[in-house]
Write a protein that holds these residues in place. Structure first.
Motif, PDB file in Angstrom:
ATOM      1  N   ARG A 135      24.001 -50.206 154.032  1.00 52.84           N
ATOM      2  CA  ARG A 135      23.461 -51.508 154.456  1.00 52.84           C
ATOM      3  C   ARG A 135      23.665 -51.735 155.957  1.00 52.84           C
ATOM      4  O   ARG A 135      22.744 -52.154 156.662  1.00 52.84           O
ATOM      5  N   SER A 136      24.869 -51.440 156.438  1.00 47.94           N
ATOM      6  CA  SER A 136      25.183 -51.683 157.849  1.00 47.94           C
ATOM      7  C   SER A 136      24.293 -50.872 158.780  1.00 47.94           C
ATOM      8  O   SER A 136      23.738 -51.403 159.759  1.00 47.94           O
ATOM      9  N   ARG A 139      20.694 -52.103 158.879  1.00 42.69           N
ATOM     10  CA  ARG A 139      20.550 -53.270 159.753  1.00 42.69           C
ATOM     11  C   ARG A 139      20.540 -52.857 161.223  1.00 42.69           C
ATOM     12  O   ARG A 139      19.763 -53.397 162.026  1.00 42.69           O
ATOM     13  N   GLN A 140      21.395 -51.894 161.575  1.00 47.26           N
ATOM     14  CA  GLN A 140      21.421 -51.422 162.953  1.00 47.26           C
ATOM     15  C   GLN A 140      20.119 -50.697 163.299  1.00 47.26           C
ATOM     16  O   GLN A 140      19.582 -50.832 164.402  1.00 47.26           O
ATOM     17  N   GLN A 154      28.039 -48.635 154.508  1.00 46.88           N
ATOM     18  CA  GLN A 154      27.326 -48.041 155.650  1.00 46.88           C
ATOM     19  C   GLN A 154      25.819 -47.977 155.402  1.00 46.88           C
ATOM     20  O   GLN A 154      25.029 -48.068 156.347  1.00 46.88           O
TER      21      GLN A 154
END
Length: 252
Positions: free
Chosen positions: A195-196, A199-200, A193
């Protein structure tokens, strides 16, 4: 400014690469005259560092908690996340525009290839990001509170307080939870999360939709149960956390 905002800044400031600094100003105490007539060889980001590489030395900029910048690039105005101060810490003027940096730390580094000294495997937005290394580092910090570890730039470079709060909400873990009390599966979820969501964050930041999409950072109600969120400084870093005592647990 957090990692994604600086990642975007690097994209916006790219036209200044291979351009000569025509004028330097600012209230910094560093030897700013050294930048006069120097050519920007590269602009890169590592975590929360924005770096301007010149021929024989580099400028490292850290925007701290509330630093920001503003620039005109080929006639287009761009800006950072926060309101600017009255006087810039450091400002460069180029033939194709200008950049002014505020409330930030600026350092001259005597290195012609500073990029080589950075470990991009810990940068959450880098192509070289290594989740296995992040998981190993989490395990080695079992006695630390997870909120503190998420803000450790040697482990999660680029993660700031907004990302920390949002990630802990997404994985349903309280900021004061000790890393050693979290299961391996939960630690893997936190790493993913980090990293995710970063990115978001970048995607929302590009279209000015970040603040609209935050679920807990500086919010009043829990997005899951509708209850009142807790707002308090946590950990040895004493950074403000926003979380739900009901939906976010001390272990998992």
């Amino acid at each position: 400014m957090e990692g994604p905002s600086l990642f975007l800044a690097r994209e916006q400031l790219k036209p200044f690469m291979r351009r000569k600094v025509l004028n330097v100003s600012g209230n910094t105490k560093i030897e700013k005259e050294r930048f006069q007539d120097e050519v920007v060889k590269d602009i890169f980001v590592w975590g929360k560092h924005l770096v301007f590489q010149f021929d024989r030395f580099a400028l490292k900029v850290h925007f701290l908690l509330f630093g920001t910048f503003e620039a005109e690039v080929n006639g287009i105005a761009v800006t950072g996340d926060y309101k600017r101060a009255r006087v810039p810490r450091l400002a460069f003027t180029f033939a194709n525009g200008a950049i002014r940096m505020y409330n930030c730390s600026v350092r001259i580094i005597e290195d012609a290839h500073l990029k080589r000294s950075y470990d991009f495997s810990v940068d959450v937005l880098s192509r070289a990001w290594d989740p296995a290394q992040a998981l190993k580092n989490l395990k080695e910090n079992g006695g630390e509170e997870i909120a503190d570890v998420l803000l450790d730039q040697d482990i999660f470079a680029g993660v700031g307080n907004i990302i920390k709060n949002e990630v802990l909400s997404l994985v349903h873990i309280q900021p004061e939870a000790k890393v050693g009390e979290l299961s391996v599966a939960k630690r893997k979820e936190i790493v993913a999360q980090a990293r995710s969501f970063s990115r978001q964050f970048l995607k929302w930041r590009r279209v000015f939709m970040l603040r609209k999409n935050l679920k807990v950072h500086r919010r009043a109600q829990c997005p899951y149960c509708g209850g009142k969120l807790t707002h308090q400084k946590t950990g040895r870093r004493a950074r403000m956390s926003h979380y739900c005592l009901k939906c976010q647990k001390r272990s998992g």
